[in-house]
Design a protein around this motif. Structure first.
Motif, short mmCIF file in Angstrom:
data_model
loop_
_atom_site.label_atom_id
_atom_site.label_comp_id
_atom_site.label_asym_id
_atom_site.label_seq_id
_atom_site.Cartn_x
_atom_site.Cartn_y
_atom_site.Cartn_z
N PHE A 78 0.83 -1.20 0.00
CA PHE A 78 0.00 0.00 0.00
C PHE A 78 0.87 1.25 0.00
CE2 PHE A 78 -2.54 3.39 1.83
CZ PHE A 78 -3.67 3.32 1.03
N GLU A 79 1.94 1.24 0.78
CA GLU A 79 2.86 2.38 0.82
C GLU A 79 3.48 2.63 -0.55
OE1 GLU A 79 5.21 5.37 2.82
OE2 GLU A 79 3.73 4.06 3.76
N ALA A 80 3.92 1.57 -1.22
CA ALA A 80 4.53 1.71 -2.54
C ALA A 80 3.51 2.23 -3.56
CB ALA A 80 5.11 0.37 -3.00
N ALA A 81 2.30 1.68 -3.54
CA ALA A 81 1.26 2.13 -4.47
C ALA A 81 0.88 3.59 -4.20
CB ALA A 81 0.03 1.23 -4.37
N SER A 82 0.80 3.96 -2.93
CA SER A 82 0.48 5.35 -2.57
C SER A 82 1.55 6.31 -3.05
CB SER A 82 0.33 5.49 -1.04
OG SER A 82 -0.76 4.77 -0.57
N GLU A 83 2.81 5.93 -2.89
CA GLU A 83 3.91 6.77 -3.35
C GLU A 83 3.89 6.90 -4.88
OE1 GLU A 83 7.70 5.57 -1.74
OE2 GLU A 83 6.92 5.68 0.32
N ALA A 84 3.61 5.80 -5.58
CA ALA A 84 3.55 5.84 -7.04
C ALA A 84 2.40 6.75 -7.49
CB ALA A 84 3.37 4.43 -7.61
N PHE A 85 1.27 6.68 -6.80
CA PHE A 85 0.14 7.53 -7.15
C PHE A 85 0.46 9.00 -6.86
CE2 PHE A 85 -3.95 9.53 -5.80
CZ PHE A 85 -4.51 9.61 -7.07
N ASP A 86 1.10 9.28 -5.72
CA ASP A 86 1.50 10.65 -5.39
C ASP A 86 2.46 11.21 -6.45
OD1 ASP A 86 -0.06 10.68 -3.12
OD2 ASP A 86 1.61 10.25 -1.75
N GLU A 87 3.41 10.39 -6.88
CA GLU A 87 4.35 10.83 -7.92
C GLU A 87 3.62 11.13 -9.23
OE1 GLU A 87 7.63 8.11 -8.39
OE2 GLU A 87 8.05 8.16 -6.23
N LEU A 88 2.67 10.28 -9.57
CA LEU A 88 1.87 10.48 -10.78
C LEU A 88 1.11 11.80 -10.70
CD1 LEU A 88 0.80 9.20 -13.47
CD2 LEU A 88 -1.06 8.27 -12.09
N MET A 89 0.50 12.07 -9.56
CA MET A 89 -0.25 13.32 -9.38
C MET A 89 0.69 14.53 -9.42
SD MET A 89 -3.52 12.69 -9.18
CE MET A 89 -3.12 11.69 -10.59
N GLU A 91 3.55 14.71 -11.07
CA GLU A 91 3.94 14.88 -12.47
C GLU A 91 2.83 15.57 -13.25
OE1 GLU A 91 4.96 11.07 -14.08
OE2 GLU A 91 6.60 10.78 -12.65
N GLN A 92 1.59 15.18 -12.98
CA GLN A 92 0.45 15.78 -13.67
C GLN A 92 0.36 17.27 -13.34
OE1 GLN A 92 -1.62 14.37 -15.92
NE2 GLN A 92 -2.58 16.34 -16.21
N GLU A 93 0.48 17.62 -12.07
CA GLU A 93 0.42 19.03 -11.67
C GLU A 93 1.58 19.81 -12.27
OE1 GLU A 93 0.05 19.43 -7.41
OE2 GLU A 93 -1.64 18.04 -7.37
N PHE A 94 2.78 19.21 -12.31
CA PHE A 94 3.95 19.85 -12.89
C PHE A 94 3.72 20.10 -14.38
CE2 PHE A 94 8.36 19.73 -14.56
CZ PHE A 94 8.89 20.76 -13.80
N GLY A 95 3.18 19.11 -15.07
CA GLY A 95 2.87 19.26 -16.50
C GLY A 95 1.82 20.32 -16.73
#
Length: 104
Positions: A78-89, A91-95
């Motif tokens: 769950f921690e790994a999936a949460s971190e991957a989702f946070d990174e995705l979000m 990246e989206q905000e940065f873009g």
């Protein structure tokens, strides 16, 4: 997190899914993202009627036209999936910041 989930998909481009909860009530959720992490597939959902609530994260497996949601019971997963989702979000905000600059 919802305890019992079922939904059918005619394709992977779902905008919403309906989760069937343990008490047989239904919760309509917007699909926020599909994303991979450590060789597995995950989905992030947000209740459609309460966009200020927390996201639901599930591992999923495709079974023909159906997608089976699987609870993430392991804390490390769950921690790994949460971190991957946070990174995705992030990246989206940065873009989105750069898209806004280009449109001005």
């Amino acid at each position: 997190m919802a305890e019992n989930k079922d939904f059918n998909a005619e394709d992977e481009e779902l905008d919403q899914v309906v989760l069937t909860l343990e008490d047989d009530s239904e919760l309509v959720c917007d699909v926020i993202a599909y994303f991979p992490c450590d060789g597995r597939n995950y989905i992030a959902l947000l209740p459609a009627d309460d966009p200020s609530s927390d996201f639901f994260l599930y591992r999923y497996e495709e079974k023909g036209d159906d997608i089976e949601l699987i609870d993430i019971e392991d804390d490390d997963e769950f921690e790994a999936a949460s971190e991957a989702f946070d990174e995705l979000m992030d990246e989206q905000e940065f873009g989105d910041m750069f898209e806004d600059d280009e449109n001005e």
